[in-house]
Motif scaffolding. Structure first.
Motif, mmCIF file in Angstrom:
data_model
loop_
_atom_site.group_PDB
_atom_site.id
_atom_site.type_symbol
_atom_site.label_atom_id
_atom_site.label_comp_id
_atom_site.label_asym_id
_atom_site.label_seq_id
_atom_site.Cartn_x
_atom_site.Cartn_y
_atom_site.Cartn_z
ATOM 1 N N GLY A 24 0.614 11.533 -1.612
ATOM 2 C CA GLY A 24 1.988 11.417 -0.694
ATOM 3 C C GLY A 24 2.165 11.091 0.594
ATOM 4 N N MET A 27 1.155 8.114 1.252
ATOM 5 C CA MET A 27 2.048 6.096 1.409
ATOM 6 C C MET A 27 3.238 6.813 2.406
ATOM 7 N N ILE A 28 3.940 7.782 2.517
ATOM 8 C CA ILE A 28 4.928 7.940 3.832
ATOM 9 C C ILE A 28 4.812 7.858 4.837
ATOM 10 N N SER A 29 3.354 7.691 5.323
ATOM 11 C CA SER A 29 2.477 7.839 6.058
ATOM 12 C C SER A 29 2.795 5.823 6.888
ATOM 13 N N ASP A 31 4.707 3.616 4.466
ATOM 14 C CA ASP A 31 5.895 3.355 3.729
ATOM 15 C C ASP A 31 5.015 2.379 2.829
ATOM 16 N N ASP A 55 5.489 5.328 -5.447
ATOM 17 C CA ASP A 55 5.579 5.537 -4.253
ATOM 18 C C ASP A 55 5.163 7.163 -3.939
ATOM 19 N N TRP A 56 5.725 7.269 -2.589
ATOM 20 C CA TRP A 56 5.687 8.410 -2.093
ATOM 21 C C TRP A 56 6.823 9.476 -3.093
ATOM 22 N N PHE A 60 5.263 12.806 -4.602
ATOM 23 C CA PHE A 60 5.356 14.500 -3.896
ATOM 24 C C PHE A 60 6.178 15.946 -5.103
#
Length: 572
Positions: A24, A27-29, A31, A55-56, A60
């Motif tokens: 997570g 992926m969030i860093s 995008d 996806d993030w 999470f």
């Protein structure tokens, strides 16, 4: 060897939760969104695919589900000690978690239905785990209420045939401009409010407290009841720009208000925490209907941390109180179980939104966004009065547990040294203290700009102070007044929602079925069916017996008549 399966599952769940947290963060860093497609079978031109969305958000959420389930499995090692079927219980919990995993990563309505239906079926098995009268009633109420949501998902699958595919993730942009597809939004909303127990389907959530406490900790934090919120977050583009969002906002705020009032007049420890879950679910629904889907997801994760800890602490207290759940018997527990009381107070303060705990970052932000939004007075009242009610029942519970007199047996032994339970509770306590700030830094790239003027700056503080005062007043309230008792009964029964949504509907059907049984099964069908035919044959056989009993002349005449009739028939 009996508890070996608990340790195995605990280890693997904890390791997978760490892995998903790392994925997570990546992926969030970056995008990054991954779509994994698996072709299950292909016959001529028909191709059945399994699609997974990574996806993030899903990472999470899966991290949170696996973290809580690992703590719950470890907690169950001690809580379910002495249970001969503990392996069956752990396997059911794993099926429950697996169904939630399938629902989280599915952008396809058919695979969502598999996870959705799996949650409903396994939750029934877990609610009826103790196999007594109350658990069977609660299990039937739970599974039949959730079955309505399953029907709505099936109807939305049928309606999706208009687009020629079930992968809704591809058509979300088209849904915004297609008025006919708003029907799918309505069906999804009805499915979500049944699973997340919003009005008028709220009665099953407190009834599901018949399940073992580790199951309650899992269900109320991150699995069953949050499935509806997560589904609406995924489908949020469908209804945000329509009147459906107004309907969802009204249902969410009414649920929040009703459950907050009921929790203030409840004496069952687990039911108070269950009603607080219902209140927070209403808050998530309301803020989602206002268009803040990431804020709803943020509160979903932060709420899961402290709610699982609250149920674990409640289970520890109930275990020591010889399975008594009435908070009027509890008192002065801070002297006998200090560690558990500290954790319970941290969970209560996080629920109230105490500064710098997990609930503060999401709840404060939600209330500030409500102050900045263009809301009417009714919704504004529901939001802030329900927040005051949350603080009120938390303070009331704290008074009953910590400061009131002990009303238990004169001879008792409290055990505050169950280190298996304490370790699992301590893990969730750590996340309840630090998790909110971590999520705030991760989910938001830049701080939200909040501008409040005049009295609005102090509105949240005023509501908190009034809630604390109200909690103390309800704690000290004298229930000897007849009218107060009637009001107490009305509020304690969730505005008679249990009677209206279940007993009233069932009573009509059961009364009609009883009348039908008396009229048909015990009436005409009894005479015309098996019993009537049996008595008729008995009469004929008795007549035949009387005719043939030592009367050889009658027998020969009867035989001759039958013989002549056969000859006439053959000649014709």
């Amino acid at each position: 060897m009996k508890y070996f399966i608990c340790m195995i599952f605990y280890f693997y769940l904890f390791m997978f939760s760490i892995m998903f947290m790392y994925l997570g963060l990546v992926m969030i860093s970056m995008d990054l969104i991954l779509m994994i497609e698996w072709e299950v079978i292909s016959i001529n031109s028909v191709m059945i695919n399994m699609l997974l969305l990574v996806d993030w958000m899903s990472m999470f959420f899966m991290m949170m589900v696996l973290l809580i389930s690992s703590c719950v499995v470890f907690y169950s090692w001690s809580y379910m000690e002495g249970d001969y079927n503990i392996n069956r219980f752990i396997i059911l919990v794993m099926l429950f978690v697996g169904s939630m995993m399938l629902l989280i990563i599915s952008p396809n309505l058919i695979s969502i239905l598999l996870g959705w239906d799996g949650l409903g079926l396994v939750s029934f098995c877990l609610v009826v785990y103790y196999q007594n009268f109350k658990s069977f009633n609660s299990g039937m109420l739970t599974v039949l209420s959730n079955r309505i949501g399953d029907v709505m998902i099936l109807m939305s699958i049928v309606w999706m045939l208009n687009y020629g595919g079930f992968n809704f993730i591809y058509y979300l942009e088209l849904f915004k401009f297609d008025e006919e597809m708003k029907l799918i939004g309505l069906l999804i909303i009805f499915a979500a409010i049944t699973k997340s127990a919003q009005i008028p389907f709220s009665s099953w959530l407190p009834a599901a407290m018949a399940a073992p406490t580790p199951v309650s900790a899992l269900v109320h934090s991150s699995t069953l009841v949050t499935a509806g919120i997560y589904l609406l977050i995924r489908f949020s583009d469908l209804f945000l720009n329509s009147n459906l969002s107004v309907l969802l906002l009204l249902l969410g705020t009414m649920t929040m208000f009703m459950s907050g009032l009921s929790a203030n007049f409840e004496f069952d420890l687990k039911k108070i925490i269950a009603l607080s879950t219902l209140s927070q679910l209403g808050l998530m629904m309301s803020i989602l209907a206002m268009g803040f889907k990431y804020m709803a997801f943020f509160h979903l994760l932060s709420h899961a941390m402290f709610k699982s800890m609250l149920f674990m602490c409640a289970g520890f207290i109930i275990h020591n109180m010889k399975n008594i759940q009435d908070i009027r018997f509890m008192g002065n527990l801070i002297k006998f179980m200090p560690l558990i009381c500290i954790n319970l107070n941290i969970g209560n303060l996080a629920l109230c939104g105490f500064p710098f705990l997990a609930g503060f970052y999401s709840k404060e932000l939600i209330l500030e966004m409500c102050l900045m939004s263009n809301l009417n007075w009714l919704i504004f009242f529901f939001f802030f009065f329900s927040t005051g009610l949350t603080i009120s029942y938390s303070i009331r519970l704290m008074y009953f547990n910590m400061f009131s007199d002990m009303n238990f047996y004169s001879l008792f032994i409290y055990n505050n040294n169950d280190y298996v339970m304490l370790k699992s509770i301590s893990v969730m306590m750590l996340f309840s203290v630090l998790g909110g700030s971590m999520l705030m830094w991760l989910l938001y790239d830049f701080p939200n700009l909040v501008i409040l003027l005049g009295i609005y700056q102090y509105m949240i503080l005023i509501v908190m102070m009034m809630g604390m005062l109200m909690g103390y007043m309800i704690y000290k309230m004298n229930m000897n007044n007849f009218y107060l008792l009637k009001l107490f009964f009305f509020l304690n029964n969730m505005w008679f929602l249990v009677n209206l949504s279940t007993i009233m509907i069932n009573k009509i059907n059961l009364f009609n079925s009883l009348s039908l049984i008396k009229f048909s099964d015990y009436g005409w069908l009894e005479k015309l069916g098996g019993q009537g035919l049996f008595h008729l044959m008995m009469k004929f056989s008795m007549m035949n017996y009387l005719m043939n009993m030592n009367l050889i002349k009658n027998y020969l005449i009867t035989m001759f008549i039958w013989f002549m009739m056969i000859l006439l028939y053959l000649n014709n």
